[in-house]
Design a protein around this motif. Structure first.
Motif, PDB file in Angstrom:
ATOM      1  N   SER A 159       7.841 -15.954  20.293  1.00 37.05           N
ATOM      2  CA  SER A 159       6.592 -15.205  20.433  1.00 37.05           C
ATOM      3  C   SER A 159       5.541 -15.786  19.490  1.00 37.05           C
ATOM      4  CB  SER A 159       6.829 -13.729  20.096  1.00 37.05           C
ATOM      5  OG  SER A 159       5.598 -13.065  19.910  1.00 37.05           O
ATOM      6  N   GLN A 189       7.934 -14.213  28.663  1.00 31.00           N
ATOM      7  CA  GLN A 189       7.195 -13.049  28.160  1.00 31.00           C
ATOM      8  C   GLN A 189       8.041 -11.779  28.224  1.00 31.00           C
ATOM      9  OE1 GLN A 189       3.279 -12.820  29.818  1.00 31.00           O
ATOM     10  NE2 GLN A 189       2.613 -11.207  28.418  1.00 31.00           N
ATOM     11  N   GLU A 190       8.750 -11.593  29.322  1.00 34.84           N
ATOM     12  CA  GLU A 190       9.609 -10.402  29.463  1.00 34.84           C
ATOM     13  C   GLU A 190      10.761 -10.452  28.465  1.00 34.84           C
ATOM     14  OE1 GLU A 190      10.907  -9.655  33.446  1.00 34.84           O
ATOM     15  OE2 GLU A 190       8.869  -9.820  34.259  1.00 34.84           O
ATOM     16  N   GLN A 244      10.750 -11.955  25.504  1.00 32.17           N
ATOM     17  CA  GLN A 244      10.178 -11.624  24.191  1.00 32.17           C
ATOM     18  C   GLN A 244       9.994 -10.110  24.044  1.00 32.17           C
ATOM     19  OE1 GLN A 244       6.450 -13.679  24.174  1.00 32.17           O
ATOM     20  NE2 GLN A 244       7.337 -15.709  23.800  1.00 32.17           N
ATOM     21  N   GLN A 245       9.442  -9.504  25.061  1.00 31.64           N
ATOM     22  CA  GLN A 245       9.137  -8.075  25.000  1.00 31.64           C
ATOM     23  C   GLN A 245      10.411  -7.241  24.876  1.00 31.64           C
ATOM     24  OE1 GLN A 245       6.550  -6.753  28.117  1.00 31.64           O
ATOM     25  NE2 GLN A 245       6.697  -4.600  27.553  1.00 31.64           N
TER      26      GLN A 245
END
Length: 366
Positions: free
Chosen positions: A183, A15-16, A18-19
């Motif tokens: 994502s 998640q990090e 992707q962000q």
């Protein structure tokens, strides 16, 4: 390899990653014409053009191609000669022939709408796993991997994957890795961000790691091995081929050109008559070419001395072409057609033969 990949991803903060990646992309992405909207047709054209061709080279071709063929319907209705002419100079012409055939199918079978499922889009001519993933993710926001050399380079470093990316089976590893990391909310930006990262930051040599938005997530950077990845075995060197070509003109200054076969290298493009020649004592390239022109085309011609040479490199071949110019004394057979210099503009020639024509223009023909 699946277990090994799962181990690599176990401590990886997806998640990090992707962000950080998407935030960087949205702030720094290049202003490219195929990014103006999410038109599947334009994205399709751009992805086909970008195969084995640099972005800077593609931009003017893309703009001119879309001006000429703005829609699926326009390209489907065009004849092959027009389409090849619009592609002239981009090379790898099988790409545009496949695109043209696939667009006709979309126009006839899908009412002009590019299919949005992996099963249907994969059936289209010239649409392989990468193009399928690029169109579905970028145009339709479907989380499909789009894995090319650029993407494999990035993820080989991010995840420290040491498999040889030149081997076809290795692509499966990277496709699986992308499936795991992509994502699901914004696959369009994610896949374009990975491509952009590979083009601008995570380059083949001297990657700009200190500018990288995801270096905190990069195994190769942590281990200091980014210069050693990806592993890629070398291709065979292209084979040199000695050629001779003739620019023939008649008393009306018309030029004689020949259409290549409909299959094989540079299929259906136009060219000046040419042949492979051999180094033989007492049998010059000019003499070999003169005899070839007479026996193949019935062209009675006295060639002048060598006017220049052209080298053209393919992935598997290097053409070394000796250029000769001569006036035709008779009417050759119908394998050659006579065209004025103005009419030449309608015909699509490979780059090597465009260079041959420039040599003719700059030569002393007397």
């Amino acid at each position: 390899m699946v277990n090994e990949l799962q181990n690599k991803l176990k401590d990886f903060s997806i998640q990090e990653f992707q962000q950080d990646l998407i935030t960087w992309y949205l702030a720094e992405k290049r202003d490219l014409p195929w990014r103006k909207d999410q038109d599947p047709y334009k994205i399709w054209v751009s992805e086909i053009m970008l195969q084995q061709t640099r972005v800077d080279t593609v931009i003017p071709y893309f703009n001119a191609f879309i001006d000429k063929f703005p829609t699926i319907e326009a390209l489907a209705a065009a004849n092959e000669e027009e389409v090849l002419k619009a592609w002239e100079g981009l090379g790898y012409y099988s790409r545009v022939r496949n695109l043209h055939a696939a667009v006709k199918e979309v126009n006839e079978s899908y009412s002009g709408i590019v299919p949005n499922t992996p099963e249907e889009i994969s059936k289209l001519k010239g649409v392989g796993p990468y193009t399928k993933g690029a169109i579905l993710s970028i145009a339709y926001n479907i989380p499909e991997p789009a894995v090319d050399g650029n993407v494999m380079r990035v993820f080989s470093r991010i995840l420290s994957i040491w498999d040889d990316i030149a081997k076809p089976k290795t692509r499966k590893i990277f496709e699986e890795a992308t499936y795991q990391i992509i994502s699901k909310e914004d696959p369009s930006s994610f896949n374009q961000a990975v491509m952009e990262l590979g083009a601008l930051i995570c380059t083949p040599t001297s990657p700009s790691c200190l500018l990288c938005p995801v270096r905190e997530h990069c195994s190769a950077f942590k281990e200091g091995v980014q210069a050693e990845l990806p592993i890629k075995s070398k291709k065979k060197k292209p084979k040199p081929l000695q050629m001779a070509a003739a620019v023939l003109y008649d008393q009306d200054r018309r030029l004689y050109i020949h259409k290549r076969p409909s299959t094989g290298l540079l299929a259906n493009l136009w060219e000046y008559p040419n042949m492979e020649v051999q180094q033989e004592a007492g049998n010059t390239y000019r003499k070999q070419l003169q005899e070839f022109l007479l026996s193949t085309y019935g062209a009675d011609v006295e060639l002048l001395e060598l006017s220049g040479t052209v080298e053209h490199v393919f992935s598997h071949l290097i053409w070394n072409i000796s250029i000769f110019i001569g006036e035709v004394n008779n009417i050759p057979n119908d394998q050659l057609i006579a065209v004025t210099e103005k009419e030449l503009e309608k015909y699509a020639f490979p780059v090597s033969h465009q260079k041959i024509y420039k040599i003719y223009l700059g030569s002393d023909k007397s």
